[in-house]
Design an enzyme around this catalytic site. Structure first.
Site, PDB file in Angstrom:
ATOM      1  N   HIS A  61       0.808  -1.227   0.000  1.00 56.07           N
ATOM      2  CA  HIS A  61       0.000   0.000   0.000  1.00 56.07           C
ATOM      3  C   HIS A  61       0.840   1.275   0.000  1.00 56.07           C
ATOM      4  O   HIS A  61       0.385   2.342   0.411  1.00 56.07           O
ATOM      5  CB  HIS A  61      -0.941  -0.007   1.210  1.00 56.07           C
ATOM      6  CG  HIS A  61      -2.266   0.651   0.967  1.00 56.07           C
ATOM      7  ND1 HIS A  61      -2.609   1.871   1.507  1.00 56.07           N
ATOM      8  CD2 HIS A  61      -3.321   0.273   0.225  1.00 56.07           C
ATOM      9  CE1 HIS A  61      -3.829   2.209   1.133  1.00 56.07           C
ATOM     10  NE2 HIS A  61      -4.287   1.256   0.338  1.00 56.07           N
ATOM     11  N   HIS A  95      -6.765  -2.595 -10.903  1.00 57.90           N
ATOM     12  CA  HIS A  95      -7.116  -2.115  -9.566  1.00 57.90           C
ATOM     13  C   HIS A  95      -8.574  -1.678  -9.582  1.00 57.90           C
ATOM     14  O   HIS A  95      -9.013  -0.976 -10.482  1.00 57.90           O
ATOM     15  CB  HIS A  95      -6.214  -0.918  -9.247  1.00 57.90           C
ATOM     16  CG  HIS A  95      -6.427  -0.294  -7.915  1.00 57.90           C
ATOM     17  ND1 HIS A  95      -7.053   0.924  -7.755  1.00 57.90           N
ATOM     18  CD2 HIS A  95      -6.065  -0.695  -6.663  1.00 57.90           C
ATOM     19  CE1 HIS A  95      -7.065   1.246  -6.475  1.00 57.90           C
ATOM     20  NE2 HIS A  95      -6.480   0.286  -5.790  1.00 57.90           N
TER      21      HIS A  95
END
Length: 382
Positions: free
Chosen positions: A186, A286
């Site tokens: 992340h 994504h």
């Protein structure tokens, strides 16, 4: 046929929907949003629609894309490319409905019948991951993704590495070796910590390690890749073919993750996928977003030979106030079968948005990601 009107709807949990209407009655839907910046992207969509598209024939999608992108002197970035992305999705939706075909048929036809999907477990600060993983596998998923860590210092303690390894170990033991388990850094992890973590996690065989460092530090990927045989994935915060060209040329990425609501929509991501194929790099779009974004992703997955797996946000930890299926007139279009999503066969993006539900729930969406701080008070990466 010409575009006569458009509407924008901010809807929970953190999404922005675009409805484009034509004089023939055909309507296209798109999802132009940067999570936490819905108001900003809304202004960009309005500017593009009013300047370039209202009054125009919606069918020449490529020309409209070039006009929106090249017509402005300043280009790229998350806001503009997300605005273009949502408009592009809506135009492909209209184009498919005009020709009564899924968008993927107009892109050359499908190379697969279905796409594997993965399910999130564990939340922002991952915990209880083993039990959550078992539940998802019992529900039929055979691929999962989890955050590796909460916030980290630039150089953190051995115990912080141990904690990340232990979480993955418990998940691997809970679900076995037949289930794919991806681990998302992340962008929370500095270069030195990324090198330590990828090596430490390798014995438990992650499916891939995602965004091991921030986009501004992609030059560090070769050094990180040298520490592991685990596939490296990145790309959710890259927005153009040029951005992806730079990372592909490092030779240190195995999976790219463009976002169909951030990286210029179907038109641009289809080109990014083809470019990645020439580097033997896989595609895993994504998509922690809504139903329109997911539908757009699947159109590209259908035609991209290198499509590996698809993210989707059902029951994700962000979706506390609304979920993907809430806005669909026919939720069955996203029924997963043994961990796969069959290609939708409806025209355009293949989903029908329930406008009544959208209008009933629309309003100002004030979602922003949390600001995390370390023990010394300095801001940490979320």
């Amino acid at each position: 046929m010409e575009i006569v009107d458009y509407d924008l709807y901010e809807v929970p949990p953190r999404w922005l929907f675009l409805r484009v209407e034509t004089d023939t009655g055909l309507v296209g839907w798109g999802e132009p949003v940067v999570e936490g910046r819905a108001h900003t992207v809304r202004a960009a969509v309005e500017e593009l629609m009013d300047a370039y598209l209202v009054g125009e024939d919606p069918l020449p999608v490529e020309d409209h894309w070039q006009t929106m992108y090249r017509g402005g002197f300043y280009r790229g970035g998350p806001v503009l490319m997300s605005a273009i992305a949502g408009i592009d999705q809506a135009l492909w939706d209209i184009r498919g409905k005009h020709f009564d075909a899924p968008a993927y048929e107009l892109l050359g036809g499908p190379v697969r019948e279905k796409i594997q999907v993965y399910q999130w477990v564990g939340g922002d600060r991952p915990d209880d991951v083993a039990d959550a993983a078992r539940e998802k596998v019992d529900a039929g998923y055979d691929a999962l993704k989890m955050n590796a860590t909460a916030e980290l210092r630039r150089v953190d303690s051995p115990s912080a590495v141990d904690d990340a390894v232990e979480r993955l170990r418990t998940v691997r033991e809970a679900v076995g070796r037949d289930v794919d388990v991806a681990v998302d850094f992340h962008g929370r992890v500095s270069k030195p910590m990324a090198k330590r973590l990828v090596a430490a996690l390798e014995p438990h065989e992650p499916f891939f390690v995602e965004e091991p460092v921030l986009p501004e530090h992609l030059d560090a990927l070769p050094a990180i890749q040298a520490q592991t045989s685990t596939p490296i994935a990145t790309g959710e915060r890259l927005y153009t073919r040029g951005d992806f060209r730079d990372v592909l040329e490092t030779g240190a990425v195995d999976v790219i993750q463009p976002d169909l609501s951030h990286a210029g929509g179907i038109t641009e991501v289809a080109k990014i996928a083809s470019m990645a194929e020439t580097y033997d790099v896989a595609l895993a779009p994504h998509c922690p977003l809504g139903p329109i974004a997911l539908a757009a992703c699947v159109q590209v997955d259908a035609v991209a030979q290198n499509a590996l797996i698809q993210e989707q946000s059902l029951d994700i930890h962000y979706n506390e106030t609304a979920d993907v299926l809430d806005y669909l007139a026919d939720p069955s279009v996203f029924e997963f079968e043994d961990g796969y999503l069959p290609l939708p066969d409806g025209p355009g993006l293949g989903v029908e948005i329930d406008r009544d539900v959208v209008e009933d729930r629309a309003g100002a969406v004030d979602w922003h990601n949390p600001v995390w701080r370390l023990e010394d008070g300095s801001v940490a990466e979320w």
